[in-house]
Write a protein that holds these residues in place. Structure first.
Motif, PDB file in Angstrom:
ATOM      1  N   ALA A  10       0.843  -1.197   0.000  1.00 54.20           N
ATOM      2  CA  ALA A  10       0.000   0.000   0.000  1.00 54.20           C
ATOM      3  C   ALA A  10       0.874   1.240   0.000  1.00 54.20           C
ATOM      4  CB  ALA A  10      -0.906  -0.003   1.229  1.00 54.20           C
ATOM      5  N   THR A  11       0.281   2.364  -0.322  1.00 56.87           N
ATOM      6  CA  THR A  11       1.039   3.617  -0.424  1.00 56.87           C
ATOM      7  C   THR A  11       0.225   4.790   0.103  1.00 56.87           C
ATOM      8  OG1 THR A  11       0.281   3.731  -2.723  1.00 56.87           O
ATOM      9  CG2 THR A  11       2.531   2.973  -2.354  1.00 56.87           C
ATOM     10  N   VAL A  12       0.945   5.828   0.467  1.00 55.31           N
ATOM     11  CA  VAL A  12       0.342   7.125   0.807  1.00 55.31           C
ATOM     12  C   VAL A  12       0.743   8.102  -0.283  1.00 55.31           C
ATOM     13  CG1 VAL A  12       0.400   9.072   2.407  1.00 55.31           C
ATOM     14  CG2 VAL A  12       0.322   6.724   3.290  1.00 55.31           C
ATOM     15  N   ALA A  25       5.745   4.235   0.203  1.00 58.61           N
ATOM     16  CA  ALA A  25       5.215   2.891   0.405  1.00 58.61           C
ATOM     17  C   ALA A  25       5.349   2.493   1.871  1.00 58.61           C
ATOM     18  CB  ALA A  25       5.962   1.898  -0.475  1.00 58.61           C
ATOM     19  N   VAL A  26       4.446   1.609   2.311  1.00 58.72           N
ATOM     20  CA  VAL A  26       4.477   1.079   3.675  1.00 58.72           C
ATOM     21  C   VAL A  26       4.616  -0.444   3.617  1.00 58.72           C
ATOM     22  CG1 VAL A  26       3.173   2.985   4.675  1.00 58.72           C
ATOM     23  CG2 VAL A  26       1.947   1.003   3.756  1.00 58.72           C
ATOM     24  N   ASP A  27       4.971  -1.045   4.747  1.00 62.85           N
ATOM     25  CA  ASP A  27       5.165  -2.496   4.777  1.00 62.85           C
ATOM     26  C   ASP A  27       3.848  -3.268   4.707  1.00 62.85           C
ATOM     27  OD1 ASP A  27       7.939  -2.544   4.802  1.00 62.85           O
ATOM     28  OD2 ASP A  27       8.057  -2.395   6.986  1.00 62.85           O
ATOM     29  N   SER A  28       2.816  -2.706   5.294  1.00 63.51           N
ATOM     30  CA  SER A  28       1.514  -3.357   5.249  1.00 63.51           C
ATOM     31  C   SER A  28       0.435  -2.292   5.434  1.00 63.51           C
ATOM     32  CB  SER A  28       1.383  -4.420   6.349  1.00 63.51           C
ATOM     33  OG  SER A  28       1.391  -3.824   7.629  1.00 63.51           O
ATOM     34  N   PRO A  29      -0.747  -2.502   4.847  1.00 66.86           N
ATOM     35  CA  PRO A  29      -1.197  -3.685   4.118  1.00 66.86           C
ATOM     36  C   PRO A  29      -0.661  -3.701   2.685  1.00 66.86           C
ATOM     37  CG  PRO A  29      -2.927  -2.059   4.109  1.00 66.86           C
ATOM     38  CD  PRO A  29      -1.810  -1.478   4.940  1.00 66.86           C
ATOM     39  N   GLY A  30      -1.225  -4.572   1.846  1.00 67.33           N
ATOM     40  CA  GLY A  30      -0.841  -4.661   0.446  1.00 67.33           C
ATOM     41  C   GLY A  30      -1.685  -5.711  -0.249  1.00 67.33           C
ATOM     42  N   ASP A  31      -1.450  -5.921  -1.536  1.00 62.77           N
ATOM     43  CA  ASP A  31      -2.191  -6.907  -2.324  1.00 62.77           C
ATOM     44  C   ASP A  31      -1.261  -7.999  -2.825  1.00 62.77           C
ATOM     45  OD1 ASP A  31      -4.541  -5.563  -1.968  1.00 62.77           O
ATOM     46  OD2 ASP A  31      -4.655  -4.743  -3.989  1.00 62.77           O
ATOM     47  N   VAL A  32      -1.834  -9.156  -3.125  1.00 63.14           N
ATOM     48  CA  VAL A  32      -1.067 -10.289  -3.640  1.00 63.14           C
ATOM     49  C   VAL A  32      -1.660 -10.737  -4.978  1.00 63.14           C
ATOM     50  CG1 VAL A  32      -0.401 -12.700  -3.278  1.00 63.14           C
ATOM     51  CG2 VAL A  32      -0.364 -11.101  -1.357  1.00 63.14           C
ATOM     52  N   GLN A  89      -5.948  -7.235   0.140  1.00 62.06           N
ATOM     53  CA  GLN A  89      -5.688  -7.254   1.573  1.00 62.06           C
ATOM     54  C   GLN A  89      -5.816  -5.877   2.200  1.00 62.06           C
ATOM     55  OE1 GLN A  89      -1.779  -9.128   1.768  1.00 62.06           O
ATOM     56  NE2 GLN A  89      -2.707 -11.166   1.763  1.00 62.06           N
ATOM     57  N   MET A  90      -6.514  -4.989   1.488  1.00 65.01           N
ATOM     58  CA  MET A  90      -6.797  -3.670   2.051  1.00 65.01           C
ATOM     59  C   MET A  90      -8.170  -3.218   1.565  1.00 65.01           C
ATOM     60  SD  MET A  90      -4.399  -1.099  -0.183  1.00 65.01           S
ATOM     61  CE  MET A  90      -3.086  -2.192  -0.714  1.00 65.01           C
ATOM     62  N   PRO A  91      -8.791  -2.269   2.253  1.00 65.88           N
ATOM     63  CA  PRO A  91     -10.129  -1.834   1.856  1.00 65.88           C
ATOM     64  C   PRO A  91     -10.117  -1.148   0.491  1.00 65.88           C
ATOM     65  CG  PRO A  91      -9.577  -1.089   4.085  1.00 65.88           C
ATOM     66  CD  PRO A  91      -8.321  -1.596   3.475  1.00 65.88           C
ATOM     67  N   LEU A  92     -11.198  -1.343  -0.268  1.00 73.33           N
ATOM     68  CA  LEU A  92     -11.344  -0.635  -1.537  1.00 73.33           C
ATOM     69  C   LEU A  92     -11.736   0.811  -1.267  1.00 73.33           C
ATOM     70  CD1 LEU A  92     -13.364  -3.283  -3.599  1.00 73.33           C
ATOM     71  CD2 LEU A  92     -10.892  -3.062  -3.346  1.00 73.33           C
ATOM     72  N   GLY A  93     -11.310   1.715  -2.144  1.00 78.18           N
ATOM     73  CA  GLY A  93     -11.673   3.120  -1.980  1.00 78.18           C
ATOM     74  C   GLY A  93     -11.175   3.707  -0.680  1.00 78.18           C
ATOM     75  N   SER A  94     -10.011   3.255  -0.240  1.00 82.09           N
ATOM     76  CA  SER A  94      -9.515   3.628   1.088  1.00 82.09           C
ATOM     77  C   SER A  94      -8.563   4.814   1.080  1.00 82.09           C
ATOM     78  CB  SER A  94      -8.801   2.431   1.720  1.00 82.09           C
ATOM     79  OG  SER A  94      -7.711   2.023   0.908  1.00 82.09           O
ATOM     80  N   LEU A  96      -5.478   4.248   0.154  1.00 77.08           N
ATOM     81  CA  LEU A  96      -4.208   3.589   0.470  1.00 77.08           C
ATOM     82  C   LEU A  96      -3.549   2.996  -0.767  1.00 77.08           C
ATOM     83  CD1 LEU A  96      -5.235   1.762   3.778  1.00 77.08           C
ATOM     84  CD2 LEU A  96      -4.019   3.939   3.535  1.00 77.08           C
ATOM     85  N   GLY A  97      -4.001   3.390  -1.949  1.00 69.88           N
ATOM     86  CA  GLY A  97      -3.382   2.891  -3.171  1.00 69.88           C
ATOM     87  C   GLY A  97      -3.743   1.461  -3.487  1.00 69.88           C
ATOM     88  N   SER A  98      -4.991   1.079  -3.235  1.00 70.62           N
ATOM     89  CA  SER A  98      -5.422  -0.298  -3.463  1.00 70.62           C
ATOM     90  C   SER A  98      -5.292  -0.700  -4.928  1.00 70.62           C
ATOM     91  CB  SER A  98      -6.874  -0.471  -3.004  1.00 70.62           C
ATOM     92  OG  SER A  98      -7.355  -1.760  -3.296  1.00 70.62           O
ATOM     93  N   SER A  99      -5.777   0.133  -5.833  1.00 69.66           N
ATOM     94  CA  SER A  99      -5.683  -0.195  -7.261  1.00 69.66           C
ATOM     95  C   SER A  99      -4.230  -0.221  -7.721  1.00 69.66           C
ATOM     96  CB  SER A  99      -6.483   0.812  -8.097  1.00 69.66           C
ATOM     97  OG  SER A  99      -6.010   2.134  -7.904  1.00 69.66           O
ATOM     98  N   ALA A 100      -3.407   0.660  -7.178  1.00 67.60           N
ATOM     99  CA  ALA A 100      -1.988   0.703  -7.548  1.00 67.60           C
ATOM    100  C   ALA A 100      -1.263  -0.561  -7.117  1.00 67.60           C
ATOM    101  CB  ALA A 100      -1.317   1.923  -6.931  1.00 67.60           C
TER     102      ALA A 100
END
Length: 310
Positions: A10-12, A25-32, A89-94, A96-100
Motif C-alpha cells: 500500500a502507499t500514501v 510505500a508502507v510495509d503493510s497492508p498490500g495486495d497479492v 488485503q486492504m479496503p477498496l476506496g480507502s 491507500l493505493g489499493s488499485s496501484a
C-alpha cells in the motif's frame, strides 16, 4: 517458471503538500497477485479474493489484468497465457493505493515470470495504465512508490520522470482507515482549478522543505513542511471529524498528519514505533468519539517495493 506470487505494498500519495507528486510505500497492508502459466494465449482473471464481488473480472477492466496485458503487448509476447488470482488485503476506496498495489503486483509478477525482460523502473507505465482504468487518470504517485519502494517524487509526466528519495532510518508511518468511503473521482471533482499566488508560494516552500527534511534528515523541518494549504482544506470536508483526528495525532507526537491520497484514510509520520502506535490509538479514539470505527496500520517506510512470496 510456471507459477509465481507477488506482494505489492500500500502507499500514501500526496503526503500533505505534494498533491500528485509525492508518495511513499508502507510495509503493510498490500495486495497479492498469483500468476499461473497456461497454454491458451491471453490474460484471464480466475478469481478475486477480498473484494466482496465489487471488482471487474474482465482482464481489460481490471487494474492487474490491464497492466499485464499492456506489458505483454509491449514485449511482443501476446502468445503468452496466464491465469490471475488477485487477493485484496486492504479496503477498496480507502486512499491507500489499493488499485496501484494490484497493478504493481501484476506487472512485477509477469516480468519475473518471464525472466525479467525489463528493468523494474520500466514497468511503471504499465502499472499507470491500471490507475487509468481505476480512476480515469494515469497518475504515478501511488504506483511509483509501490513499485520502487521508499519515498518517490514525480517530477514530470511528460516526459515521465520519477525520483526515489532516501528516507530517515527508523521513521514510521501510521495509517488509519475509517469505515466510510470517499470516491476518488468525487474527491478530484471538488478541487479548484486555480489557486492564489500566495498559496502557490507557500505550497512550493513546503514541498521543497519536505524534500530537504527527508534528505538531511531533519525531523523538525519535515514537521514544519507537512502543511497543505491547497488540497487538504477542500478534501477534509469529505472526512467527518478530520480536524479532531489530525489534532489528536499531533498532540500524541506525530511529525505531521494529513489525508492519504484522496481519503478517507489519514496518515501520520512519526519518529519511532512507540510514537506511531500511540498516534494510531489516538486517531482511532477521535474517530470513535463520533461513532466511526476504523482500522489502523503501523509500519516503517517500505524501501523494497514488491517482493516475490511464492
Amino acid at each position: 517458471m510456471e507459477k509465481i506470487s507477488v506482494f505489492a505494498p500500500a502507499t500514501v500519495a500526496n503526503v500533505a503538500c505534494g498533491f500528485d507528486i509525492f508518495g511513499f510505500a508502507v510495509d503493510s497492508p498490500g495486495d497479492v497477485v498469483e500468476l499461473t502459466r497456461r497454454d491458451t494465449p491471453g490474460v484471464r482473471i480466475t478469481d478475486i479474493i477480498g473484494d466482496g464481488g465489487r471488482l471487474p473480472r474482465e482482464a481489460a477492466r481490471n487494474t492487474a489484468g490491464i497492466s499485464i496485458q499492456r506489458f505483454l503487448q509491449h514485449i511482443d509476447r501476446t502468445d503468452i497465457g496466464v491465469d490471475v488470482l488477485l487477493t485484496k488485503q486492504m479496503p477498496l476506496g480507502s486512499g491507500l493505493g489499493s488499485s496501484a498495489a494490484s497493478a504493481v503486483a501484476g506487472v512485477f509478477a509477469i516480468n519475473e515470470l518471464l525472466g525479467r525482460p525489463l528493468q523494474t523502473i520500466e514497468l511503471l507505465p504499465f502499472a499507470m495504465e491500471g490507475e487509468r482504468i481505476a480512476c480515469g487518470s494515469a497518475h504515478a504517485d501511488n504506483v511509483g512508490p509501490s513499485l520502487l519502494g521508499g519515498f518517490v517524487v514525480v517530477r514530470s509526466y511528460s516526459p515521465l520522470d520519477v525520483i526515489k528519495l532516501d528516507t530517515p532510518a527508523g521513521m514510521f508511518a501510521t495509517l488509519v482507515h475509517p469505515d466510510i468511503e470517499v470516491n476518488t473521482k468525487d474527491a478530484r471533482f471538488i478541487l479548484k482549478n486555480e489557486v492564489s499566488l500566495k498559496n502557490a508560494i507557500t505550497q512550493m516552500g513546503n514541498v521543497a522543505g519536505l524534500v530537504a527534511g527527508l534528505l538531511k534528515p531533519d525531523y523538525d523541518l519535515i514537521s514544519r513542511s507537512m502543511v497543505d494549504v491547497i488540497i487538504e482544506p477542500v478534501r477534509s470536508i469529505l472526512i467527518p471529524q478530520f480536524g479532531e483526528v489530525k489534532q489528536a495525532a499531533l498532540d500524541s507526537g506525530a511529525l505531521g498528519c494529513s489525508i492519504s491520497g484522496s481519503g478517507p484514510s489519514m496518515f501520520a509520520l512519526c519518529r519511532d514505533l512507540a510514537t506511531a502506535e500511540r498516534v494510531g490509538q489516538a486517531m482511532q479514539q477521535a474517530f470513535l468519539a463520533v461513532g466511526i470505527t476504523s482500522e489502523a496500520y503501523v509500519s516503517e517506510i517500505n524501501r523494497q517495493g514488491p517482493r516475490v512470496i511464492g
